[in-house]
Each structure stands twice: as C-alpha cells, then as structure tokens.
Design a protein around this motif. Sequence first.
Motif, PDB file in Angstrom:
ATOM      1  N   ASN A 103      13.117   7.772   1.049  1.00 19.88           N
ATOM      2  CA  ASN A 103      13.150   9.240   1.092  1.00 19.88           C
ATOM      3  C   ASN A 103      14.502   9.788   0.651  1.00 19.88           C
ATOM      4  O   ASN A 103      14.575  10.865   0.052  1.00 19.88           O
ATOM      5  CB  ASN A 103      12.823   9.730   2.503  1.00 19.88           C
ATOM      6  N   THR A 148       9.618  -0.348   9.252  1.00 17.42           N
ATOM      7  CA  THR A 148       8.970   0.727   8.493  1.00 17.42           C
ATOM      8  C   THR A 148       9.866   1.957   8.447  1.00 17.42           C
ATOM      9  O   THR A 148      10.031   2.578   7.389  1.00 17.42           O
ATOM     10  CB  THR A 148       7.626   1.094   9.137  1.00 17.42           C
ATOM     11  N   THR A 150      -4.060   0.977  -2.471  1.00 18.92           N
ATOM     12  CA  THR A 150      -3.850  -0.136  -1.550  1.00 18.92           C
ATOM     13  C   THR A 150      -3.247  -1.317  -2.302  1.00 18.92           C
ATOM     14  O   THR A 150      -3.212  -1.343  -3.536  1.00 18.92           O
ATOM     15  CB  THR A 150      -5.182  -0.583  -0.928  1.00 18.92           C
ATOM     16  N   GLY A 160       5.141   7.569  -2.727  1.00 21.52           N
ATOM     17  CA  GLY A 160       4.205   7.613  -1.598  1.00 21.52           C
ATOM     18  C   GLY A 160       4.150   6.332  -0.797  1.00 21.52           C
ATOM     19  O   GLY A 160       3.114   6.001  -0.207  1.00 21.52           O
ATOM     20  N   GLN A 161       5.267   5.599  -0.738  1.00 18.90           N
ATOM     21  CA  GLN A 161       5.259   4.339   0.008  1.00 18.90           C
ATOM     22  C   GLN A 161       4.946   4.588   1.483  1.00 18.90           C
ATOM     23  O   GLN A 161       5.303   5.619   2.044  1.00 18.90           O
ATOM     24  CB  GLN A 161       6.607   3.623  -0.121  1.00 18.90           C
ATOM     25  N   GLN A 162       4.298   3.593   2.106  1.00 18.85           N
ATOM     26  CA  GLN A 162       3.949   3.704   3.522  1.00 18.85           C
ATOM     27  C   GLN A 162       4.549   2.580   4.365  1.00 18.85           C
ATOM     28  O   GLN A 162       4.843   2.786   5.535  1.00 18.85           O
ATOM     29  CB  GLN A 162       2.420   3.721   3.676  1.00 18.85           C
ATOM     30  N   THR A 203       0.816  -1.219   0.000  1.00 23.46           N
ATOM     31  CA  THR A 203       0.000   0.000   0.000  1.00 23.46           C
ATOM     32  C   THR A 203       0.849   1.268   0.000  1.00 23.46           C
ATOM     33  O   THR A 203       1.831   1.384   0.735  1.00 23.46           O
ATOM     34  CB  THR A 203      -0.916   0.012   1.239  1.00 23.46           C
ATOM     35  N   THR A 204       0.448   2.223  -0.859  1.00 27.07           N
ATOM     36  CA  THR A 204       1.035   3.555  -0.867  1.00 27.07           C
ATOM     37  C   THR A 204      -0.078   4.555  -0.586  1.00 27.07           C
ATOM     38  O   THR A 204      -1.239   4.182  -0.411  1.00 27.07           O
ATOM     39  CB  THR A 204       1.692   3.868  -2.228  1.00 27.07           C
ATOM     40  N   LYS A 205       0.259   5.847  -0.579  1.00 27.38           N
ATOM     41  CA  LYS A 205      -0.752   6.839  -0.210  1.00 27.38           C
ATOM     42  C   LYS A 205      -1.869   6.952  -1.243  1.00 27.38           C
ATOM     43  O   LYS A 205      -2.962   7.446  -0.930  1.00 27.38           O
ATOM     44  CB  LYS A 205      -0.099   8.202   0.011  1.00 27.38           C
ATOM     45  N   ARG A 240       3.360  -0.161   5.876  1.00 28.79           N
ATOM     46  CA  ARG A 240       2.634  -0.345   7.132  1.00 28.79           C
ATOM     47  C   ARG A 240       3.158  -1.562   7.879  1.00 28.79           C
ATOM     48  O   ARG A 240       3.366  -2.616   7.284  1.00 28.79           O
ATOM     49  CB  ARG A 240       1.144  -0.504   6.836  1.00 28.79           C
ATOM     50  N   MET A 265      11.339   3.637   5.046  1.00 30.82           N
ATOM     51  CA  MET A 265      10.951   5.010   4.698  1.00 30.82           C
ATOM     52  C   MET A 265      12.182   5.904   4.578  1.00 30.82           C
ATOM     53  O   MET A 265      12.263   6.750   3.669  1.00 30.82           O
ATOM     54  CB  MET A 265       9.992   5.570   5.747  1.00 30.82           C
TER      55      MET A 265
END
Length: 458
Positions: free
Chosen positions: A212, A204, A97, A145-147, A92-94, A149, A208
């Motif tokens: 980034n 996570t 899903t 936009g990776q998350q 899932t990214t922003k 989770r 991230m």
Amino acid sequence: MMSLSGFRPVFTGLSRRLFTAQVAPATQSADKPALPKEPVQVSKLSNGLTVASVENHSPISRIGLLVNAGSRYESTANQGISHCLRSYAHLTTKNATTFNITRGLDDLGASLEATTTRDHMMYSVQCLRGHLDQGAAFLQNATTGQQFRPWELKDNRQRLYFDLASIKNQLQIEVLENLHSAAFRDTLGRSLYAPEYMVEKISTEMLMDWVNNMYTAENMALVGVGVGHDELKAFGENFELKTGPRNEMPAAKYAGGEIRKQQNSGFAYAAVGVQGAKLNSKELLSLGVLQHLMGTGPYIKWGSQIASSKLTQAAAAATTVPFSASCFNMSYSDSGLFGMFAITHADQMGAMLKSMMKQFGAVTKGNMDAADITRAKNQLKAAILMNLENQSTLLEDIGVQSLMNGSYVSSADLVNDIDAITGDDAVKIAKKIFNGKMSMAASGDLGNTPYLDQLLSA
C-alpha cells in the motif's frame, strides 16, 4: 524425464537437408522492406505512471512492472519482505485466484517472473505477441489488489525455506551479501534474502502495509519489449494503481568494514571492495573499462584468460593450484561497489590475495598499455551489447533508466562514450577509488586468509 540431447543430431541433419528448400522463400522475401529500427520511447501518464518501451518486432513480447521497492527500503522490523514478495507473486488477488493466474499463464504458454535487486522489485510476463492483452491482464492481477491470505502464506513459506536452503552452501553468494553488509551496513547492506527467523514473522498485515505504501503509480514504471508504445500506454491507463507521492529513497552511506565467517570447507572465498560509482555517474563506464582490464572471468570455457586478465596473472604468480580470480563492478541508484573476488584452496588464499592487491596498486601507477585499454574497451562494449540482446536484461535496463531519469541512453551512445575513454581516464579512476576505505568479506576455511588490515599492510 527424457533428454532431448539425443535428438539434436537428427534435427541438425534435417536442417541441412532442407537447406536448399529454404533458399527460395529467403530469396523471395529479400525484396520485402526491412522492418524499421525503433528507439526506446518514454512517457509519463496522467496517473503518474512512467511507461517505457521499444518495438523490436519480435514474435515474443515481454512486459513488466518495475517498483522502487528493493531490499534497501526494508528495516529491521520487516527485513526480508522483498524476498517474500518475490516468492508470493502468484498468490490470490482481488481479481484472480492463484489457480486462475497459474493455469491461465500455462494455457497461453506464457511465464510470470518476479525478481528483486537492492533498488527495485520487478514483475514481468513473457508471452506470444498475439496474447499480449491476456499477458497484460495477468501482470495487472499479480501486481494490484494483493490480499496475502494467511493460509496461502503458510502454504507457500516452504518456497522461502527452499531458497534459503539452496544458497546455504553457495559461499560465493554469502560472501557478496556480507560484503554489502560490511560496506553499507543498512540500505544497500540489506540482504536480498530473508533471515530464516523472519520467514514466520512476515504477516499479511506487514505485506499489505508494504504494497500500500510502496506500490503507487509515481513509484512504478510499466516497461515493454516487443510492444508498441501506444499499446503499452493504453495498458498503463487501465492499471488500477494507488496514488501517492514518490517514495523517498533511503540514502546509502558507505562505511567500510569486514565480515568473516568460518565454514566447513576445503576452500576459501574472499571479496575485497571499495565504494564504486552510482548508475548515472560519468565514472561508471571508466570503471567498466578498468573492470575488464583487471579481468571478469574466462571468455572460453575452462580457459585461463591469463594472457589478458591482470588479476589472473597475479593469482597465477602466487599459486599453482586451481583458482578463480575476477573483478566486479556493482552499481546502484546512489552508490556502488568495485573490487576483486577470489576462490582457491584454503592454504593458498593469503598469498593469492596479496598478489592480487599488488596488481591493483600497479594499475594505479599506470601499469597498462594501449593494447590493454583497447582490449578492455572492446570487452566492455561486447558485454553491454550481448547483454542487451537478452529480452529480460533489456526490459530491466529500460525500466531502471526510465524510472530513475525519465529518459533512456541508447547502447549506441554508450559505445561512443566508451570509445572516448583513454588510458589516463582508467588510471585516474583507479587512483580515486583505491584511495578510499576498503571493505572485505570472507567465508570458508579462513585459517590462511589475512584480515583486511593485514592485507593492506602487506
């Protein structure tokens, strides 16, 4: 699952019966002008993103995002993070899903792939040309936009364990990974696979922090095959990319060394190498000719290649049991590895390796004739051109060249450069590299596999 193999004769016979009916349309289309052959185009967008493409008029399009974020950029603190990203590409990214990405690609008949090398991370989507807009959207969703989770990471760690389990008994992979580690220690010595103890540690926050810092426009190339350049540039302008300076690549320093691992096996696997050429080196093609002169494996299934492969000839002279002997030439942004790989019964490895090493020594003394060089050059040209017929290989080749150099060297130029290589060039490069420090890796039953110093003194 039902096999389609039983239906092949039916389809073959049907195509023959319809051959006459196919003649008329083919004849009618003969008057239509041929589609123009277009060159690779490379551009730099205002946001810093490199865009490179070739329009080959294929009904299938493939677009990809290449990132300077391979395993060489890792440290001991995040070792294996590129392997994790390879397995977590669909999460899932922003903007989407996991379900949106996987079900959406499925509905289009499209595919998403994530691959890694020591230099790069590559995401690519392949789809029908008419679905290119949707394919580009899924590529953007997977790469921005990776998350990551925490609960999704936990659920998907089994993919990593499966990867590690599937290669556990593939000793040829272990040997090549250990050869890189022995030769370069860190940077290019970093494995493509995460150590098992790191799977639970990659969090996570670590993921991230990596994307980034690494996934910035200046550090990426958007690449397309079977897509117009202006269309791909428009996709690139719409990508939501982070800005920042280009990542400084940690320089590879060849050190040389040896790694041996005793395993429960009736066979021995060994690789011996020296520092090779980097990707944009003028010596790379000469090494390619030398590689094919020594032998890259049989061209006919179950064939021996004993008539043309010098390494196969050397191995066959030392043993009568089944064996595999080949030459490798692996190149990266700033260095490479060149050498030989051998597999045989454990009790035969010593004699076989010594014979193969002598063959390398003979080549440095000019043990080759004009026919050998011509055959090796033909094999190298065929290998390059055949590989570039594969859309995935072509995509990666365009991406690597455009991101490294901001330009692209065509296959036609490569063929011309290969034609210009002489036997003296092959001898000269052989003498140069084999005077360098050697590295060795071996796995399996190593009771009769000599250590590197023993091999060099034989």
